[in-house]
Design an enzyme around this catalytic site. Structure first.
Site, PDB file in Angstrom:
ATOM      1  N   THR A  53       0.825  -1.214   0.000  1.00  0.00           N
ATOM      2  CA  THR A  53       0.000   0.000   0.000  1.00  0.00           C
ATOM      3  C   THR A  53       0.859   1.264   0.000  1.00  0.00           C
ATOM      4  OG1 THR A  53      -1.454   1.310   1.436  1.00  0.00           O
ATOM      5  CG2 THR A  53      -0.175  -0.370   2.517  1.00  0.00           C
ATOM      6  N   TYR A  77      -1.636  -0.188  11.145  1.00  0.00           N
ATOM      7  CA  TYR A  77      -1.906  -0.854   9.859  1.00  0.00           C
ATOM      8  C   TYR A  77      -0.729  -0.670   8.909  1.00  0.00           C
ATOM      9  CZ  TYR A  77      -3.521  -1.153   4.985  1.00  0.00           C
ATOM     10  OH  TYR A  77      -3.610  -1.427   3.639  1.00  0.00           O
ATOM     11  N   LYS A 129       1.916  -3.454   7.435  1.00  0.00           N
ATOM     12  CA  LYS A 129       2.079  -3.680   5.988  1.00  0.00           C
ATOM     13  C   LYS A 129       3.545  -3.480   5.595  1.00  0.00           C
ATOM     14  CE  LYS A 129      -0.542  -4.399   3.144  1.00  0.00           C
ATOM     15  NZ  LYS A 129      -1.029  -5.680   2.585  1.00  0.00           N
TER      16      LYS A 129
HETATM   17  P1  NAD Z   1     -10.452  -6.288   2.626  1.00  0.00           P
HETATM   18  O1  NAD Z   1     -10.378  -5.973   4.080  1.00  0.00           O
HETATM   19  O2  NAD Z   1     -11.679  -5.958   1.862  1.00  0.00           O
HETATM   20  O3  NAD Z   1     -10.153  -7.845   2.404  1.00  0.00           O
HETATM   21  C1  NAD Z   1      -9.162  -8.546   3.089  1.00  0.00           C
HETATM   22  C2  NAD Z   1      -9.409 -10.033   2.864  1.00  0.00           C
HETATM   23  O4  NAD Z   1      -8.359 -10.765   3.528  1.00  0.00           O
HETATM   24  C3  NAD Z   1     -10.735 -10.532   3.448  1.00  0.00           C
HETATM   25  O5  NAD Z   1     -11.363 -11.376   2.514  1.00  0.00           O
HETATM   26  C4  NAD Z   1     -10.310 -11.293   4.700  1.00  0.00           C
HETATM   27  O6  NAD Z   1     -11.208 -12.350   5.032  1.00  0.00           O
HETATM   28  C5  NAD Z   1      -8.958 -11.819   4.264  1.00  0.00           C
HETATM   29  N1  NAD Z   1      -8.080 -12.126   5.416  1.00  0.00           N
HETATM   30  C6  NAD Z   1      -7.825 -11.329   6.483  1.00  0.00           C
HETATM   31  N2  NAD Z   1      -6.985 -11.973   7.329  1.00  0.00           N
HETATM   32  C7  NAD Z   1      -6.698 -13.179   6.758  1.00  0.00           C
HETATM   33  C8  NAD Z   1      -5.865 -14.261   7.145  1.00  0.00           C
HETATM   34  N3  NAD Z   1      -5.189 -14.246   8.295  1.00  0.00           N
HETATM   35  N4  NAD Z   1      -5.802 -15.337   6.337  1.00  0.00           N
HETATM   36  C9  NAD Z   1      -6.509 -15.375   5.160  1.00  0.00           C
HETATM   37  N5  NAD Z   1      -7.320 -14.379   4.753  1.00  0.00           N
HETATM   38  C10 NAD Z   1      -7.403 -13.292   5.551  1.00  0.00           C
HETATM   39  O7  NAD Z   1      -9.173  -5.581   1.984  1.00  0.00           O
HETATM   40  P2  NAD Z   1      -8.937  -4.884   0.571  1.00  0.00           P
HETATM   41  O8  NAD Z   1      -9.302  -3.465   0.675  1.00  0.00           O
HETATM   42  O9  NAD Z   1      -9.477  -5.729  -0.503  1.00  0.00           O
HETATM   43  O10 NAD Z   1      -7.333  -4.937   0.525  1.00  0.00           O
HETATM   44  C11 NAD Z   1      -6.672  -6.049  -0.078  1.00  0.00           C
HETATM   45  C12 NAD Z   1      -5.183  -5.799  -0.036  1.00  0.00           C
HETATM   46  O11 NAD Z   1      -4.873  -4.593  -0.718  1.00  0.00           O
HETATM   47  C13 NAD Z   1      -4.617  -5.631   1.370  1.00  0.00           C
HETATM   48  O12 NAD Z   1      -3.352  -6.259   1.421  1.00  0.00           O
HETATM   49  C14 NAD Z   1      -4.475  -4.133   1.531  1.00  0.00           C
HETATM   50  O13 NAD Z   1      -3.446  -3.808   2.445  1.00  0.00           O
HETATM   51  C15 NAD Z   1      -4.129  -3.730   0.119  1.00  0.00           C
HETATM   52  N6  NAD Z   1      -4.495  -2.356  -0.280  1.00  0.00           N
HETATM   53  C16 NAD Z   1      -5.769  -1.903  -0.118  1.00  0.00           C
HETATM   54  C17 NAD Z   1      -6.112  -0.615  -0.552  1.00  0.00           C
HETATM   55  C18 NAD Z   1      -7.514  -0.075  -0.426  1.00  0.00           C
HETATM   56  O14 NAD Z   1      -7.727   1.118  -0.681  1.00  0.00           O
HETATM   57  N7  NAD Z   1      -8.502  -0.866  -0.089  1.00  0.00           N
HETATM   58  C19 NAD Z   1      -5.129   0.192  -1.143  1.00  0.00           C
HETATM   59  C20 NAD Z   1      -3.826  -0.321  -1.299  1.00  0.00           C
HETATM   60  C21 NAD Z   1      -3.533  -1.607  -0.865  1.00  0.00           C
END
Ligand code: NAD
Ligand code: TYD
Length: 335
Positions: free
Chosen positions: A126, A150, A154
């Protein structure tokens, strides 16, 4: 044919990535491995449940035996790791799960990928690992100065992934995306929270002065960027993903009430988030050199997102009960 293990594939970006990949690469097999925390929902994958190249396994990325067993059972050659605890406010209230999943879970995936000699571990990171930037934009070589539990978790997870490339030659790639929005985003994040609250004529809680800036990336553009890095990225390298759609939170809140024909008085300034990062911005020269560019303008993505939440109340209304309401009370009542 490639056999991809998409960890965290039942979440927001992960499920959109699964939809994107099954359409774009009909010969790939996609196995979603997800713990199904509060944020992971099988409904997000309903459209592909019957797809012959899709399967789902419920499991925790911290569970090394189960990760190994799944990789062997499905002859996996590539991991794309979306699994994480993802909400900054929850990390401030309770960092424990963030350290476990985002740091230790990343280590487990590295260890198993190394042991089983996988072709690739792609790790989703991120923009928040860099910390805030008042002006200009971070390049991939800039130092990490994360501020929240968080972002720090990360950063720790990502640095472990990189260390497996440097130390053991594990074939890894990393992407660092900016704030992403679109269908299936859990309504704790600002944009879906504001849209769904506005639809219910409930207040839109704007932290502090609302002048914090975020770049806004539509989720299919995030998915296509990961696809490009998977196929054309250089091993051991990290790539920024951004959209060049900077907006303040206050602008977005106003756009939402206007789009839904609601009064601006619904927007209510509340106590600021602790250590609130004032602005994130990334330079994407490196990713552009692989031939990627965002395809969805903010106007287009915003309109599609509003329409999706209006038309899919059956998706988000059940979420706004039980655990969600408990969290909501903890997070907002005192504000
Ligand atoms: P989200 O919270 O919607 O989804 C996270 C998923 O991971 C869920 O399905 C959850 O059940 C699963 N999960 C959590 N802990 C787990 C574990 N221990 N084992 C297996 N599964 C597990 O998140 P998102 O917004 O889709 O983000 C996805 C990725 O992208 C993350 O790594 C986040 O850091 C990164 N990210 C998100 C954004 C954003 O704006 N949403 C931006 C940049 C990066
Ligand atoms: P969020 O969607 O939580 O993403 P991130 O913190 O990862 O950027 O928040 C986006 C912005 O919106 C951020 O500056 C915090 C702000 N925000 C609010 O003003 N009110 C809210 O209720 C939430 C959840 C966020």
């Amino acid at each position: 044919m490639r056999n991809l293990l998409v960890t965290g594939g039942a979440g927001f970006i992960g499920s959109n990535f699964v939809h994107y990949m099954l359409e774009k690469h009909p010969n790939y097999r996609i196995i979603v491995y997800d713990k199904l925390t509060y944020a992971g929902r099988l409904e997000n994958l309903e459209r592909v449940t019957a797809h012959p190249h899709y399967a789902f396994v419920q499991g925790d990325i911290c569970d090394m035996a189960k990760v190994r067993e799944t990789i062997l059972a499905y002859d996996i050659d590539t991991i794309v790791n979306f699994a994480a605890e993802t909400h900054v406010d929850r990390s401030i209230l309770d960092p424990d799960a963030f350290v476990k999943t985002d740091v230790y879970g990343s280590y487990v995936l590295c260890e198993v990928a190394k042991e089983l000699k996988l072709e690739r571990l792609h790790h989703i990171s991120t923009d928040e690992v860099y910390g805030p930037i008042p002006q200009g934009a971070f390049r991939e070589t800039d130092p990490f100065r994360p501020t929240s539990p968080y972002a720090s978790s990360k950063a720790g997870g990502e640095l472990l992934v990189l260390s497996y490339f440097i130390t053991y030659g594990l074939p890894i790639t990393i992407t660092r995306g900016v704030n992403t929005y679109g269908p299936y985003q859990y309504p704790e994040k600002a944009m879906p929270l504001f849209i769904t609250n506005a639809l219910d004529d409930a207040p839109l809680p704007l932290y502090g002065d609302g002048l914090q800036v975020r770049d806004r990336l539509y989720v299919t553009d995030h998915a296509s960027a990961v696809d490009v890095v998977l196929h054309h990225g250089q091993l051991g390298e990290a790539y920024n993903i951004a959209a060049d759609c900077e907006k303040t939170n206050s602008e977005v809140a106003r756009m939402i009430v206007q789009a839904l024909d609601k009064p601006e008085s619904l927007i209510q300034p509340v106590k600021d988030r602790a250590a609130h990062d004032v602005r994130y911005a990334l330079d994407i020269t490196k990713l552009r050199s692989l031939g990627w560019a965002p395809q969805v303008s903010f106007e287009q993505g915003f309109a599609q997102t509003i329409q999706w939440y209006v038309e899919h109340q059956d998706w988000w209304r059940p979420i706004k009960s039980g655990e969600y309401l408990e969290y909501y009370r903890r997070q907002y009542v005192e504000r």
